[in-house]
Design an enzyme around this catalytic site. Structure first.
Site, PDB file in Angstrom:
ATOM      1  N   SER A   1       0.696  -1.392   0.400  1.00  0.00           N
ATOM      2  CA  SER A   1      -0.156  -0.107   0.149  1.00  0.00           C
ATOM      3  C   SER A   1       0.443   1.658   0.191  1.00  0.00           C
ATOM      4  CB  SER A   1      -0.762   0.180   1.381  1.00  0.00           C
ATOM      5  OG  SER A   1      -1.659   1.570   0.868  1.00  0.00           O
TER       6      SER A   1
ATOM      7  N   CYS B   1      -8.115   0.171  11.517  1.00  0.00           N
ATOM      8  CA  CYS B   1      -9.284   0.090  10.656  1.00  0.00           C
ATOM      9  C   CYS B   1     -10.832  -0.827  11.668  1.00  0.00           C
ATOM     10  CB  CYS B   1      -8.819  -1.662  10.048  1.00  0.00           C
ATOM     11  SG  CYS B   1      -7.476  -1.026   8.556  1.00  0.00           S
TER      12      CYS B   1
END
Length: 391
Positions: free
Chosen positions: A201, A327
Site C-alpha cells: 500500500s 481499520c
C-alpha cells in the site's frame, strides 16, 4: 493547543513533497486514460509502466509484469486470498493464516468459509510469532494457500517470512504475505524470500491513499476480483489511477533509497521513547517481540486504565496515537492481536500504539511523554481499579 504531534504513522503517513511533485502533472498535464490508444493515453501509459518498473525493482521481482496495481492493501489482500483460493479450488479448499492478521485477510477468509472453504487460524506466542512446528502440523494435502503477514500492524513483530515460505513450498503450497507495514522497514526480495504473492500500500510509505499493488509471481493463477475491463492485463478492471500509481512508484523508490538512514533514525527515536516511558510511568507492558520488530511501532499497555481515555486526553494536547489498527478503531472489543498473544483483556484494554515517522523528533517525544505521564496519572487517580488496589 500549543503543539501538534503525529504518532499514528502506521495508520497513514503524509504525502512527501517528492511524491507530490511526481503526481501533479498527472492531474492537468498528462491526463489521458492510460488504456487509450492515442497520444494522450500513451503518455499516461508510460507513467504507469515506469511506476510498475519502480515497484518491481524495489521488491526484487523478476519482471515488472508481476506487479498489479490495486486501490490499496485491503483490495490486494482480498484479491490474493479469494483469487488464489478460487483458482486452485480443484486442488483443495484449505487455507492457513494466523490469528493476528489484518482484518482484510481475516474477513476475506471468513467469506471463503461461508463458501465451504476450511481455514486454519494459527496461534502465536506471547511475542506475536507464528510457531513453525504448528504450521507444519496444520498443512494438509488439500491446503492450497498459506497467508502470513510480514509485520504485524499493531505490535510491529516481524514474522519469519522466508522460513514460512520455504515450508509452504516444501509441501507444494502457495505463500502470500501482507507486507503493508513491512515496505521501507527492511529489505524485501520476493525471489530470495520465495514469496508467491505480496500485498502493498502506498499511504504507509509517504505516498497517496487509494492505491496499492499485488505482486503475483508469474505462473501463479488467480481469479480476477473486479470485472468490467481489460486493465492490468485483464485481471483487474477499472480505469487506472495514473496519479496514484505514479505516486506509489515514486514513494516505494524513495522508501528503498532512504531506508538505511530512516531506520537508523527511527531506531533512535523508538529507544528514546521506550526508555523515557519506562523510567517515568510504572505498571506498563511493552507488547510485541523484544528484538524481532520494526523500528516504527511501539505498543504499550498501561495497567488499570482504558486506552481510549488515554487517547482522548493526548488528543486534547494535539497528540495523535491509536488504540489498535485504524481499520478497527470504532470497535470496543479488545484487540484481536493482543488477545491472540495471550494478553488478558484488562491489560489489552489499556493499550496504545505509538507509530513514528521520518519527521518525528526527540523534542516531539519529550512533549508526548510529558503529556502521557500527566494523562496516566490523572486517569489512575480516578480509576476504580486503582482505588481497589490501594485499599
Amino acid at each position: 493547543m500549543d503543539r501538534k504531534v503525529y504518532l499514528d504513522n502506521a495508520a497513514t503517513t503524509f504525502v512527501s513533497s517528492e511524491v507530490l511533485a511526481e503526481m501533479l502533472p498527472c492531474f492537468n498535464t498528462i491526463y489521458g486514460n492510460a488504456n487509450s490508444l492515442h497520444g494522450y493515453g500513451r503518455e499516461a501509459s508510460a507513467i504507469v509502466d515506469r511506476a510498475r518498473d519502480r515497484v518491481a525493482t524495489a521488491i526484487g521481482a523478476a519482471k515488472s509484469n508481476e506487479i498489479y496495481f490495486t486501490s490499496g492493501g485491503t483490495e490486494a489482500d482480498n484479491w490474493a486470498i479469494k483469487g488464489i483460493a478460487h483458482a486452485y479450488a480443484n486442488k483443495g479448499k484449505h487455507i492457513i493464516t494466523s490469528a493476528i492478521e489484518h482484518h482484510a485477510v481475516l474477513d476475506a477468509c471468513k467469506q471463503l468459509e461461508a463458501e465451504g472453504y476450511e481455514v486454519t487460524y494459527l496461534p502465536v506466542d506471547r511475542n506475536g510469532l507464528v510457531d513453525l512446528a504448528s504450521l507444519i502440523h496444520e498443512i494438509r494435502k488439500d491446503t492450497t494457500l498459506i497467508s502470513i503477514m510480514a509485520v504485524n500492524n499493531e505490535v510491529g513483530t516481524i514474522q519469519n517470512i522466508k522460513a514460512i515460505a520455504k515450508i509452504a513450498h516444501e509441501y507444494g503450497v502457495l505463500f502470500h504475505t501482507d507486507a503493508v507495514q513491512a515496505i521501507g522497514s527492511f529489505r524485501i526480495n520476493v525471489q530470495d524470500m520465495e514469496i508467491d504473492a505480496m500485498s502493498m500500500s502506498a499511504h504507509k510509505i509517504y505516498g497517496p491513499k487509494g492505491v496499492g499493488a499485488l505482486y503475483l509471481k508469474n505462473g501463479v493463477r488467480i481469479d480476477p476480483l473486479i470485472a468490467g475491463g481489460n486493465q492490468e492485463r485483464a485481471k483487474r478492471g477499472g480505469t487506472t489511477n495514473v496519479a496514484g500509481v505514479a505516486g506509489f512508484g515514486k514513494a516505494i523508490e524513495i522508501a528503498v533509497r532512504d531506508m538505511t538512514i530512516n531506520q537508523q533514525k527511527l531506531r533512535q527515536i523508538r529507544e528514546y521513547f521506550v526508555g523515557k516511558v519506562t523510567d517515568r510511568i510504572p505498571y506498563i507492558q511493552v507488547n510485541g517481540h523484544p528484538h524481532q520488530k520494526v523500528n516504527s511501532i511501539v505498543n504499550i499497555s498501561f495497567e488499570m486504565i482504558e486506552g481510549e481515555s488515554i487517547l482522548m486526553l493526548l488528543d486534547l494536547d494535539g497528540i495523535a496515537v491509536s488504540t489498535a489498527s485504524a481499520c478497527t478503531s470504532n470497535s470496543l472489543e479488545p484487540s484481536h492481536v493482543l488477545r491472540a498473544m495471550q494478553i488478558p483483556d484488562e491489560i489489552a484494554q489499556g493499550s496504545i500504539r505509538f507509530s513514528f515517522g521520518k519527521n518525528t523528533t526527540k523534542s516531539d517525544i519529550d512533549y508526548v511523554v510529558d503529556s502521557l505521564e500527566k494523562a496516566v496519572d490523572q486517569l489512575r487517580s480516578i480509576s476504580p481499579i486503582t482505588k481497589a488496589g490501594r485499599k
